[in-house]
Design a protein around this motif. Structure first.
Motif, short mmCIF file in Angstrom:
data_model
loop_
_atom_site.label_atom_id
_atom_site.label_comp_id
_atom_site.label_asym_id
_atom_site.label_seq_id
_atom_site.Cartn_x
_atom_site.Cartn_y
_atom_site.Cartn_z
N SER A 98 -8.06 -1.70 9.44
CA SER A 98 -7.37 -0.77 10.31
C SER A 98 -8.41 0.14 10.97
O SER A 98 -9.56 0.14 10.57
CB SER A 98 -6.40 0.06 9.48
OG SER A 98 -7.13 0.97 8.69
N LEU A 106 0.83 -1.21 0.00
CA LEU A 106 0.00 0.00 0.00
C LEU A 106 0.86 1.26 0.00
O LEU A 106 0.58 2.22 -0.71
CB LEU A 106 -0.93 -0.02 1.22
CG LEU A 106 -1.85 1.18 1.37
CD1 LEU A 106 -2.74 1.38 0.14
CD2 LEU A 106 -2.73 0.99 2.62
N ARG A 128 0.82 4.30 -2.68
CA ARG A 128 0.58 5.69 -2.28
C ARG A 128 1.66 6.61 -2.83
O ARG A 128 1.38 7.74 -3.25
CB ARG A 128 0.49 5.79 -0.75
CG ARG A 128 -0.85 5.31 -0.23
CD ARG A 128 -0.85 5.21 1.27
NE ARG A 128 -2.22 5.15 1.79
CZ ARG A 128 -2.53 4.73 3.00
NH1 ARG A 128 -1.57 4.33 3.83
NH2 ARG A 128 -3.78 4.71 3.40
N HIS A 162 -9.51 0.99 6.45
CA HIS A 162 -8.74 0.44 5.34
C HIS A 162 -8.22 -0.94 5.70
O HIS A 162 -7.87 -1.17 6.86
CB HIS A 162 -7.56 1.35 4.98
CG HIS A 162 -7.97 2.64 4.38
ND1 HIS A 162 -7.99 3.80 5.09
CD2 HIS A 162 -8.43 2.93 3.15
CE1 HIS A 162 -8.42 4.78 4.31
NE2 HIS A 162 -8.71 4.27 3.12
N PRO A 163 -8.16 -1.83 4.72
CA PRO A 163 -7.62 -3.16 5.05
C PRO A 163 -6.13 -3.08 5.32
O PRO A 163 -5.40 -2.41 4.61
CB PRO A 163 -7.91 -3.96 3.78
CG PRO A 163 -8.05 -2.95 2.69
CD PRO A 163 -8.54 -1.70 3.32
N TYR A 164 -5.70 -3.78 6.38
CA TYR A 164 -4.27 -3.98 6.55
C TYR A 164 -3.79 -4.95 5.49
O TYR A 164 -4.51 -5.82 5.06
CB TYR A 164 -3.97 -4.63 7.92
CG TYR A 164 -3.94 -3.70 9.08
CD1 TYR A 164 -3.30 -2.48 8.99
CD2 TYR A 164 -4.55 -4.04 10.28
CE1 TYR A 164 -3.25 -1.62 10.07
CE2 TYR A 164 -4.52 -3.19 11.37
CZ TYR A 164 -3.88 -1.98 11.25
OH TYR A 164 -3.82 -1.15 12.33
N ARG A 165 -2.56 -4.81 5.11
CA ARG A 165 -1.95 -5.84 4.27
C ARG A 165 -0.84 -6.47 5.08
O ARG A 165 -0.35 -5.86 6.02
CB ARG A 165 -1.35 -5.20 3.01
CG ARG A 165 -2.39 -4.64 2.10
CD ARG A 165 -1.78 -3.66 1.13
NE ARG A 165 -2.85 -3.00 0.39
CZ ARG A 165 -3.20 -3.31 -0.85
NH1 ARG A 165 -2.57 -4.25 -1.47
NH2 ARG A 165 -4.18 -2.69 -1.44
N GLN A 221 0.19 4.75 9.74
CA GLN A 221 -0.17 5.26 8.42
C GLN A 221 -1.17 6.40 8.41
O GLN A 221 -1.34 7.06 7.39
CB GLN A 221 -0.71 4.12 7.56
CG GLN A 221 -2.05 3.58 8.07
CD GLN A 221 -2.62 2.52 7.15
OE1 GLN A 221 -2.47 2.59 5.95
NE2 GLN A 221 -3.29 1.54 7.73
N GLY A 257 1.07 -0.15 9.57
CA GLY A 257 -0.38 -0.17 9.83
C GLY A 257 -0.78 0.79 10.94
O GLY A 257 -1.80 1.48 10.84
#
Lengths: 113, 212
Positions: free
Chosen positions: B10, A29, A33, B14-17, A110, A107
């Motif tokens: 999260s 991600l 971004r 939003h999805p965590y990866r 962010q 995570g």
């Protein structure tokens, strides 16, 4: 420096090199971004793809060995944005400290952007 | 896929990866900081960033495959594609942006290969983001020096009487290979033909699949 006179590090065409590494990875991600910020800031006229490349090419050969593709890109995007006056170095430093305080993983740190 | 792992959202929704759980790196910290500063300054909005990522995720080699299959079945379209690939792709509804796109045709006697020796320029609007190997020192250096050896590493062993043309992309000028239509595909329709068109066949490091 490269092994051919007059070339800069990014000018790799025609040099000798080993077998092509075929392994790939899914883009994270944070990498997407970075890509999105480049495209959006370019579209808003803050800098151009030539500006992106100029900062990348100025990094020198070891940047290619030490950093991943999108690590080099965010460094270049950041340099171009500071030059464009989008924010100051002091603002960046303050924000990076703030981000670090949020947690130890991407995570957690962010934000909600 | 843009939104997998729905069971691990999260706090922002939003999805965590999986790769979000590693230790935060300096450069990730810079990405977050730059993004938030741009949002705070009103330069970009979170919605714009998410929309850009969704658009990026939506691009895949299937876009390029649709263009190739159209060219295989419509001679007039193929002529327009070879004359101006940007315009022909837009005709099919694909956003090509400001870049100049050039389609190069493989035939029984010519095989085309694309590379960007200076960086990573790639027909991303039709194929999505480039594979990692396309950006490596090894591919960038050798594609223009010993293309036949490079092709053999990808499993493509061309006869010596097939001419190899290597096209070096720039930020403003990108190439896409129009592979040759495989033999024995006369009965296939456009959609079935598109299934035969691989990403690598449009870079030139591969050939289309043969029909079942």
């Amino acid at each position: 420096m490269s092994d051919i006179d007059g070339r800069r590090w990014h000018d790799m065409g025609g040099q000798t090199a080993g077998q092509i590494p075929m392994e790939g990875h899914d883009f994270a991600l944070w990498e997407k971004r970075v890509d999105a910020l480049m495209v959006l800031c370019g579209g808003k006229g803050l800098f151009t793809v030539d500006g992106l490349r100029r900062a990348l090419e100025d990094m020198g050969e070891d940047a290619f060995e030490k950093h991943t593709y999108y690590e080099r890109w965010i460094a270049s995007v950041n340099q171009n944005l500071i030059e464009a006056g989008a924010y100051t170095l002091e603002e960046l430093a303050g924000k990076m400290d703030e981000v670090a305080a949020r947690g130890a993983s991407y995570g957690e740190a962010q934000g909600d952007g | 896929m843009p939104h997998d792992h729905h069971d691990h959202l999260s706090p922002s929704g939003h999805p965590y990866r999986a790769d979000n759980d590693g230790p935060l790196t300096y450069w990730q910290r810079m990405e977050i900081a730059v993004r938030e500063l741009l949002i705070e300054k009103g330069v970009v909005t979170p919605a714009e960033i998410n929309a850009q990522i969704d658009a990026m995720d939506a691009r895949s080699p299937a876009n390029g495959a649709a263009v190739v299959a159209r060219a295989w079945t419509d001679a007039d379209f193929k002529a327009r594609l070879l004359a101006d690939a940007s315009a022909a792709s837009r005709e099919m509804g694909f956003d090509i942006g400001p870049l100049n796109l050039i389609a190069v045709e493989n035939t029984a006697t010519v095989h085309n290969l694309i590379v960007c020796t200076l960086c990573s320029c790639y027909p991303r609007n039709l194929l999505g983001l480039p594979p990692d190997w396309y950006k490596t020192r090894e591919y960038r250096s050798r594609a223009v020096r010993e293309p036949r050896a490079v092709l053999r590493e990808f499993g493509v062993d061309l006869p010596n009487d097939v001419q190899v043309r290597v096209h070096d992309s720039t930020a403003d000028m990108r190439y896409i290979v129009l592979p040759a239509r495989p033999e024995g595909t006369d009965v296939l329709d456009e959609a079935a033909l598109a299934e035969l068109v691989t990403r690598d066949s449009m870079i030139g490091t591969g050939l289309p699949r043969n029909p079942q």
